[in-house]
Design a protein around this motif. Sequence first.
Motif, short mmCIF file in Angstrom:
data_model
loop_
_atom_site.label_atom_id
_atom_site.label_comp_id
_atom_site.label_asym_id
_atom_site.label_seq_id
_atom_site.Cartn_x
_atom_site.Cartn_y
_atom_site.Cartn_z
N SER A 154 -17.32 -25.13 -84.08
CA SER A 154 -18.05 -26.01 -83.16
C SER A 154 -17.23 -27.23 -82.79
CB SER A 154 -19.38 -26.45 -83.79
OG SER A 154 -20.19 -25.33 -84.08
N THR A 186 -16.38 -28.94 -79.08
CA THR A 186 -16.83 -30.32 -78.87
C THR A 186 -15.67 -31.23 -78.49
OG1 THR A 186 -18.69 -30.09 -80.39
CG2 THR A 186 -17.84 -32.31 -80.03
N GLU A 203 -21.11 -26.42 -73.44
CA GLU A 203 -21.64 -26.71 -74.77
C GLU A 203 -23.14 -26.45 -74.82
OE1 GLU A 203 -20.01 -29.46 -78.21
OE2 GLU A 203 -19.91 -30.24 -76.18
N THR A 225 -23.70 -22.68 -75.05
CA THR A 225 -23.37 -22.22 -76.40
C THR A 225 -24.48 -22.59 -77.38
OG1 THR A 225 -21.03 -22.59 -75.89
CG2 THR A 225 -21.60 -22.24 -78.19
N SER A 226 -25.03 -23.79 -77.24
CA SER A 226 -26.12 -24.23 -78.11
C SER A 226 -27.35 -23.37 -77.93
CB SER A 226 -26.45 -25.70 -77.83
OG SER A 226 -25.34 -26.54 -78.04
N LEU A 281 -23.05 -28.66 -82.55
CA LEU A 281 -22.60 -28.74 -81.16
C LEU A 281 -23.18 -29.96 -80.44
CD1 LEU A 281 -22.95 -24.95 -80.30
CD2 LEU A 281 -20.82 -26.26 -80.19
#
Length: 392
Positions: free
Chosen positions: A78, A82, A297, A300-301, A316
């Motif tokens: 992660s 990030t 992001e 992905t979360s 994340l």
Amino acid sequence: MTTALRRVLTPLTTARAAVGWLAVLALWAVSGLLAPPVPALPLLAALAVIVGVILFASTGVVHQAEQLAHRLGDPYGSLVLTLSIVMIEVVLICAVMLGPGEHATIARDSVMAVSMIILNLVIGLCLLVGGLAHGDLRHHRTGVSTYLSLLVVLCTLAFGLPAALGTDGAFRPWQVIPVVVVTLGCYAFFLWRQTGAQAEDFTEVGGAAPVHSPVPDVGGTVRTGDDEAAPRPPLGEVLRAHRPELFGRLAVLVVTVLPVVLLSHDMAALLDDGLGRAGAPPAVAGVLIAGIVFLPESLTSLRAARHGEIQRVSNLCHGALVSTVGLTIPAVLVIGMLTGQTVVLAESPANLLLLGVTLALSAVAFAAPRVTAVHGVAHLVLFAAYGIAVFS
């Protein structure tokens, strides 16, 4: 090495990166035609194309991030995504500050918009989706508490202290250096602990994060979700065994995410033009751009939440915001000090109230042994309140 790179550079992966960069070049080539004021139809067409390209490229970023996370494990996987997005965002904000014009509030507006989007909209949706799909979700309370503790301190330094101790919303010259040193020192110490002695505090409760796509293990065997309880090899062993693949995926991630961020900022003038004619507040453009910048992001979360990986959601989202505040604020303060620009960081009372309530809600929600869909709805209500404040 050739086999590993061939596995990384698939035709679809190459197409996503190529389309993103071609869109950046095309937008640069027709920039003269898109100078405000732009007629309504060309404006809408340009925005539709840009958003479409961003969505297409973002799916590639999500794929690479997931593969890295499965290979490296959290928090390292992660952290790669990030830091990639946050570092590019910091560079672009600094580039805007070094360009022509006055940009005294760009850091404040950008970071506040990112804070509300990540803490309320994205986390709210993740808790709602994950809670409805899996019921109550267990997270690592020590890891989440670490993130939130840093956010309380860093946000106070960034947005509250200038209003209380500064002049006209900006730090006084002698206050800048201590704030920069303390912020960077705090963030560096956090990274050292997160990737070292406290790494286990940022892993899924009950073992390694589940794997939802076949990923070859260090020995060459394929690992699936059925063997999620198997111990993960040490990070050094993984790096030695899969160095070409890991560096290849990291390079592809950066190459794919960069046009996403560039396109997001290139569309700022178009949004300002269109929203200005529609009578929308200027802050709306900042919120939309911040949302698009962190779209990879966010996607992905949401995928992690759908699979019940709530600790990864925290890594994340909370991790991204810690990095955003911990890196952006010192960078813009240093640039302001070196160039003589005023950097206004003090927020309005309404935004300070909403940020404080958001952090309090986050602390209360994640202090529980499990988070639920109801916690997610509460965060979404706060994001709606932020939307009301933007239009007020």
